[in-house]
Design an enzyme around this catalytic site. Structure first.
Site, PDB file in Angstrom:
ATOM      1  N   TYR A 255      47.879  82.572  43.424  1.00 15.56           N
ATOM      2  CA  TYR A 255      48.520  82.226  44.505  1.00 15.56           C
ATOM      3  C   TYR A 255      48.755  83.543  46.020  1.00 15.56           C
ATOM      4  CZ  TYR A 255      49.208  78.331  41.797  1.00 15.56           C
ATOM      5  OH  TYR A 255      49.431  77.180  40.683  1.00 15.56           O
TER       6      TYR A 255
ATOM      7  N   ASN B 201      53.911  76.388  51.620  1.00 19.51           N
ATOM      8  CA  ASN B 201      54.912  75.824  52.046  1.00 19.51           C
ATOM      9  C   ASN B 201      56.216  75.537  50.980  1.00 19.51           C
ATOM     10  OD1 ASN B 201      56.822  73.221  53.407  1.00 19.51           O
ATOM     11  ND2 ASN B 201      54.961  73.655  54.477  1.00 19.51           N
TER      12      ASN B 201
ATOM     13  N   GLY C 299      53.060  68.952  45.066  1.00 17.60           N
ATOM     14  CA  GLY C 299      53.654  69.591  45.031  1.00 17.60           C
ATOM     15  C   GLY C 299      53.760  69.648  43.715  1.00 17.60           C
TER      16      GLY C 299
ATOM     17  N   ASP D 230      51.271  68.443  41.317  1.00 19.66           N
ATOM     18  CA  ASP D 230      49.730  68.624  41.884  1.00 19.66           C
ATOM     19  C   ASP D 230      48.709  66.918  40.906  1.00 19.66           C
ATOM     20  OD1 ASP D 230      50.096  70.315  43.040  1.00 19.66           O
ATOM     21  OD2 ASP D 230      48.313  72.444  42.087  1.00 19.66           O
TER      22      ASP D 230
ATOM     23  N   ARG E  52      46.132  73.798  33.644  1.00 21.47           N
ATOM     24  CA  ARG E  52      45.969  73.820  34.796  1.00 21.47           C
ATOM     25  C   ARG E  52      44.841  72.307  34.769  1.00 21.47           C
ATOM     26  NH1 ARG E  52      47.686  76.200  38.599  1.00 21.47           N
ATOM     27  NH2 ARG E  52      45.972  75.601  39.896  1.00 21.47           N
TER      28      ARG E  52
ATOM     29  N   TRP F 175      52.167  69.889  35.377  1.00 23.78           N
ATOM     30  CA  TRP F 175      52.947  68.875  36.101  1.00 23.78           C
ATOM     31  C   TRP F 175      52.927  68.114  35.315  1.00 23.78           C
ATOM     32  CZ3 TRP F 175      56.592  70.076  39.720  1.00 23.78           C
ATOM     33  CH2 TRP F 175      56.615  71.259  39.962  1.00 23.78           C
TER      34      TRP F 175
ATOM     35  N   GLU G 162      55.499  80.752  35.845  1.00 17.86           N
ATOM     36  CA  GLU G 162      55.249  79.332  37.096  1.00 17.86           C
ATOM     37  C   GLU G 162      56.146  78.179  36.226  1.00 17.86           C
ATOM     38  OE1 GLU G 162      51.246  78.769  37.661  1.00 17.86           O
ATOM     39  OE2 GLU G 162      51.801  77.916  39.253  1.00 17.86           O
TER      40      GLU G 162
HETATM   41  C1  GLC Z   1      50.741  74.660  42.708  1.00 15.47           C
HETATM   42  C2  GLC Z   1      51.957  73.814  42.529  1.00 15.47           C
HETATM   43  C3  GLC Z   1      52.311  73.563  43.431  1.00 15.47           C
HETATM   44  C4  GLC Z   1      53.171  75.494  44.496  1.00 15.47           C
HETATM   45  C5  GLC Z   1      51.703  76.196  44.636  1.00 15.47           C
HETATM   46  C6  GLC Z   1      52.898  77.368  44.889  1.00 15.47           C
HETATM   47  O1  GLC Z   1      50.264  74.489  43.427  1.00 15.47           O
HETATM   48  O2  GLC Z   1      51.902  72.671  41.717  1.00 15.47           O
HETATM   49  O3  GLC Z   1      53.829  72.917  44.210  1.00 15.47           O
HETATM   50  O4  GLC Z   1      53.403  74.737  45.531  1.00 15.47           O
HETATM   51  O5  GLC Z   1      50.736  76.009  42.861  1.00 15.47           O
HETATM   52  O6  GLC Z   1      53.409  77.845  44.367  1.00 15.47           O
END
Ligand code: GLC
Length: 420
Positions: A33, A38, A161, A163, A196, A344, A387
């Site tokens: 990432y 946000n 958030g 996913d 994932r 999730w 994570e």
């Molecule tokens: C994934 C998570 C999300 C988070 C992002 C960055 O997409 O599901 O909640 O904001 O990663 O960590």
């Protein structure tokens, strides 16, 4: 904060925040990432606030440089190009002042702004004055475009958030991702694909991005045409809580908070439309079909964080905590859709635990709050700043050296923050 001596984990957590700092904003983890997310950023600000208040405020300020003219604050800000991430700025074609995605994320920012402000009101006053109208406009955007019977909706699974949560299964099944075309995922080159979302999910994620882009992210058009619209406990409870905290900040700086107070009443009524009597839990509702998701997720337990107590939720909470060593799992381990390592659909996420723990504590469930904090402390101390984690074994999953896990360690889970 009390002054118990810092643990080695505190030092590691600070090093993770510093290491993921890209100057004014923090990436969730390098590689997987590489941009500013946000809600990750708001958690990062909370973590920074335990040792650098100035840096905490600048994290928030940078987030709001991406705010759109309609008030929306995007879920990703692409400050600098990075070919290691898909879908990037060219796929989204966001229409704001900074390259961005076209959807938002749970608005935890006002609530962390309040916490950071409370830690040092004098140092925070100017920042709060500058942020208040921006937070107000963002919350208004949710109230204007995203309510269904007072509950807050998402228009893309990434928006909550969470996913690939089972909450979206029925709404995802209603999408035929025709014409999505070829694309190359990057996430599965950073992390084991078993941890994932699947290709089935990804085709629909990208199809929804293409739809939004085609409609130029026009909320009125999306409201009409997007088949994916789910009223969800993450957004609803977090927005409700954020409105309460925004009202608090408004009062602190002498703003009129009458409109926010009205919005709180709307959201309180909306939250009750997420009560699914057949599973005795807060649940997600597919707005297009009227169907319940039938999911007891970790977001279901954000009711306390929103200031809503309900005896049935304490019963659910005790049931779920009794069947896994490291609660709170993102999905009910008793369900056949539970998957201990897949993102999730089962794993435990420290950040959601922190929000649940704060809520439990504030609603007077002191023992449950303390136990959750201790279990999360133990989990991170033994398995690292991952994570997310397998709720049964505690095994680390997903990305490592994760910003928000380090942040909640510093601001909530660490013994330095007081005895639990
Ligand atoms: C994934 C998570 C999300 C988070 C992002 C960055 O997409 O599901 O909640 O904001 O990663 O960590």
């Amino acid at each position: 904060m009390n002054t118990l001596s810092a643990t080695p984990h505190d030092e590691q957590a600070r090093a993770i925040l510093r290491g993921n700092d890209r100057g004014g904003y923090t990436v969730p983890t390098s590689g997987l990432y590489p941009y500013q997310w946000n809600w990750d950023s708001a958690f990062a600000a909370w973590g920074f606030a335990t040792f650098d208040t100035r840096r905490a405020w600048s994290e928030m300020e940078t987030l709001f440089t991406g705010q759109w003219s309609n008030g929306m604050v995007p879920h990703i800000l692409f400050h600098k190009p990075d070919p290691g991430y898909f879908p990037g700025p060219d796929v989204w074609a966001g229409t704001g002042p900074v390259h961005s995605s076209g959807i938002s994320q749970p608005p935890v920012a006002a609530s962390f702004a309040r916490r950071i402000y409370d830690m040092d009101p004098e140092a925070g006053r100017a920042a709060v004055k500058a942020l208040f109208p921006k937070l107000f406009a963002w919350h208004k955007w949710f109230m204007t475009w995203r309510l269904d019977q007072g509950a807050a909706c998402i228009t893309h699974p990434w928006e909550a958030g969470r996913d690939n949560a089972p909450d979206w299964d029925s709404a995802m099944a209603s999408i035929d991702p025709v014409g999505v075309g070829d694309y190359k995922r990057r996430d599965t080159s950073h992390v084991d694909p078993a941890m994932r979302p699947t290709k089935y999910d990804y085709d629909r994620y990208i199809w929804l991005v293409q739809l939004g882009r085609r409609l130029k992210w026009d909320e009125a058009a999306l409201l009409e045409q997007n088949p994916f619209r789910v009223a969800d406990p993450t957004m609803t409870f977090i927005l409700l809580r954020a409105q309460r905290d925004l009202a608090y900040l408004g009062r602190a700086i002498g703003e009129d908070t009458g409109e926010i107070e009205k919005d709180i009443l709307v959201l309180e009524a909306g939250a009750e439309t997420l009560w699914n009597p057949s599973i005795k839990s807060y649940d997600s509702r597919n707005v297009r079909s009227g169907e319940w998701a039938g999911c007891v997720s970790n977001a279901s337990f954000l009711n306390w964080y929103a200031g809503i107590d309900r005896p049935e939720m304490a019963e659910q909470y005790d049931r779920i905590s009794s069947i896994c060593r490291y609660p709170v799992p993102s999905y009910d381990p008793a369900s056949d859709r539970f998957d201990a390592k897949r993102y999730w659909r089962g794993p435990t996420w420290g950040i959601v635990n922190a929000l649940i723990g704060l809520g439990l504590d504030e609603c007077g469930h002191k023992d449950r709050a303390a136990a959750l904090r201790l279990a999360t402390r133990d989990l991170i101390a033994k398995h690292g700043f991952a994570e997310y984690f397998d709720p049964h074994t505690g095994d680390a999953a997903g990305g490592g050296s994760f910003t928000w896990t380090a942040a909640i360690w510093l601001a909530w889970a660490s013994p330095t923050m007081g005895t639990a």
